[in-house]
Design an enzyme around this catalytic site. Sequence first.
Site, PDB file in Angstrom:
ATOM      1  N   ALA A  39       0.655  -1.151  -0.278  1.00 36.89           N
ATOM      2  CA  ALA A  39       0.012   0.077  -0.185  1.00 36.89           C
ATOM      3  C   ALA A  39       0.888   2.031   0.357  1.00 36.89           C
ATOM      4  CB  ALA A  39      -0.948   0.133   1.357  1.00 36.89           C
ATOM      5  N   ARG A  40       0.109   2.437  -0.506  1.00 34.47           N
ATOM      6  CA  ARG A  40       0.909   3.562  -0.608  1.00 34.47           C
ATOM      7  C   ARG A  40       0.111   4.662   0.064  1.00 34.47           C
ATOM      8  NH1 ARG A  40       5.635   3.692  -3.031  1.00 34.47           N
ATOM      9  NH2 ARG A  40       6.102   1.745  -4.438  1.00 34.47           N
ATOM     10  N   GLY A  41       0.095   5.349   1.251  1.00 35.49           N
ATOM     11  CA  GLY A  41      -0.216   6.290   1.235  1.00 35.49           C
ATOM     12  C   GLY A  41       0.414   7.450   1.783  1.00 35.49           C
ATOM     13  N   ARG A  42      -0.019   9.101   2.565  1.00 36.05           N
ATOM     14  CA  ARG A  42       0.126   9.899   2.484  1.00 36.05           C
ATOM     15  C   ARG A  42       1.618  10.089   2.941  1.00 36.05           C
ATOM     16  NH1 ARG A  42      -3.285  11.362   6.268  1.00 36.05           N
ATOM     17  NH2 ARG A  42      -4.860  12.211   4.766  1.00 36.05           N
ATOM     18  N   PHE A  43       2.142   9.030   3.972  1.00 35.91           N
ATOM     19  CA  PHE A  43       3.320   9.156   4.626  1.00 35.91           C
ATOM     20  C   PHE A  43       4.922   8.711   4.132  1.00 35.91           C
ATOM     21  CE2 PHE A  43       1.217  12.010   7.664  1.00 35.91           C
ATOM     22  CZ  PHE A  43       1.046  13.047   7.359  1.00 35.91           C
ATOM     23  N   GLY A  44       3.611   7.416   3.105  1.00 39.22           N
ATOM     24  CA  GLY A  44       5.073   6.711   2.743  1.00 39.22           C
ATOM     25  C   GLY A  44       4.712   5.042   2.402  1.00 39.22           C
ATOM     26  N   VAL A  61       3.928   1.206   2.042  1.00 37.48           N
ATOM     27  CA  VAL A  61       4.251  -0.189   3.473  1.00 37.48           C
ATOM     28  C   VAL A  61       4.161  -1.162   2.961  1.00 37.48           C
ATOM     29  CG1 VAL A  61       2.833  -1.773   4.696  1.00 37.48           C
ATOM     30  CG2 VAL A  61       2.055   1.032   4.975  1.00 37.48           C
ATOM     31  N   LYS A 115       6.829   0.623   7.199  1.00 41.63           N
ATOM     32  CA  LYS A 115       6.276   1.024   7.184  1.00 41.63           C
ATOM     33  C   LYS A 115       7.235   2.885   6.826  1.00 41.63           C
ATOM     34  CE  LYS A 115       2.177   5.420   7.474  1.00 41.63           C
ATOM     35  NZ  LYS A 115       1.781   5.002   8.251  1.00 41.63           N
ATOM     36  N   ASP A 130      -7.490  10.749  11.642  1.00 38.60           N
ATOM     37  CA  ASP A 130      -7.725  10.312  10.580  1.00 38.60           C
ATOM     38  C   ASP A 130      -8.179   9.323  10.217  1.00 38.60           C
ATOM     39  OD1 ASP A 130      -7.592  10.399   8.030  1.00 38.60           O
ATOM     40  OD2 ASP A 130      -4.698   9.909   7.691  1.00 38.60           O
TER      41      ASP A 130
END
Length: 547
Positions: free
Chosen positions: A246-251, A253, A266, A364
């Site tokens: 996965a890819r999120g706001r801060f980096g 996974v 992460k 969040d």
Amino acid sequence: MARKIILYMSLVLLGIHGTTVKTYAAPPSDDNLPPRPKEGGVETRYCEFYNNSLPQNCGSQNKTCPPAPVIREECQPIEADKSNHCFVLWYYDNTTNTVTVKVKGCFLDTVACNDRASNCRIHNQKLPLLHCCCEGDMCNENATFPGLEAGMSSQTELPPERVPASPLPTADDDTRAVIAYTLTPLFLLFAVLVACYLLYRKRKGSSFAELGNGEASLSRPPSASAGMENETGILLGQITLCEVRARGRFGAVWRAKLGQRDVAVKVFPLQDKQSWLAEQEIYRLPRMDHQDILHYIGVDKKGDNLQAEYWLITAYHEKGSLCDYLKSHTLSWNEAWRVAACVARGLAHLHEEEGGKPAIAHRDFKSKNVLLKNDLSACIADFGLALVFVAGHGCGDAHGQVGTRRYMAPEVLDGAINFTKDAFLRIDMYACALVLWEIASRCSDSGVEPTAQYRLPLEEEVGSHPGLEEMQEAVVQRKLRPHIQPQWRDHPGLSVLCDTMEECWDHDAEARLSASCVLERIAAQQPAQPTPQTPDTTPLLIHELTC
């Protein structure tokens, strides 16, 4: 008409082969001279037409050729405030001192030839083109070259210097010009990009130097190393990254290997180091090792300077986030109840202040940050924006409008947050109501078809990627909420879940239920028999609370 077009095209071509020549059939008018009267003067109806660029029947050097017939051109009717003239356009060759007639014909002008200071005008100094006009029928038939001096505007003006005509541009010249015009902007753009990159590296280097003071204690916190010794005894440097999940706001996974077991890593880039620090500090708080909170293993740092990466290692859950799971699966009531109970219990644990653990607002909370375990129990993850409330201390410099727009409470969208602990906890409960709606919308006991498309909260109203203004209009001004299907209330457990989510997404923040009240309501709807395939062996902790 065809002659007019040919004449015009000839003049244009002559203008192109010169340097900066205007249209020759109509020389510039004398601004200081009055317009020609409508009546009076010499009337011009016919002029000789000649065009040197037209193909000839035989070569000009052939003495046996008969003389070319004189072509008589009828001038167009006179327009208002204009008069017809005849003209001759001479070309003077500086090199050979020869004169050639290029074009003859009719033209209109606002100033009569006999009103001008001179009937002739020179249009180009390096490639002399002498334009002479006259009035009267066929007055240009036997015109003789008057000399370049006739085209001078003043007696003191010297005749043009005899300079060899410039060579006409070749195909190679055009190619070189195109290459120059194309490559010059590219080189300039490249130089700007290089300058921006160097400036970026300089700024990042200075930022990294400022953060370097506390680096030694952050790469491996005491609590992280202690956790590793208790569980595996293997250093974090022995982790092997396998695949991005996965890819999120801060980096990003990653699924990784730590010894023989899977772990989640992460990876934070350098610019998100502060989020890495904030998230690990949440995990290291007292009593955060909870069944409904993602299990924390440790942290590590890889690389130096601008290549530095910051790792957060946690437990790995194959099923992924609740949001991703619901896209391709539906839930029975037993499974839906189990997920909802874990969500409520995890939030209640975060919000409570007990045993040395401060109250924590997630800020969040959404289905993407709820992970599913193999037995379909759930845990809460991603504390990069979480806010800790320590007794006797304020909220600090916390920014109010953070999180995912779709899950923002009305007061967050409206920028009207009361910066207190209770206000931030109620914001979490609004988001919790939307997650409960997602669970109910995919519950097979509510009549949903297994092939039905999964939708995010308010996706039908605001689309897949709403902007801040769209969410403000929908949630704050129109007070829209996700639609509750009537058949959901036919199921006793779902009916209670619907009432609970309606109270949690109330526009009035103070009217929303607390996480503990939501937990108590959901716990009261526990199915009589647990799901045979995934028995629930986890005791549900319920406190004596009043709702």
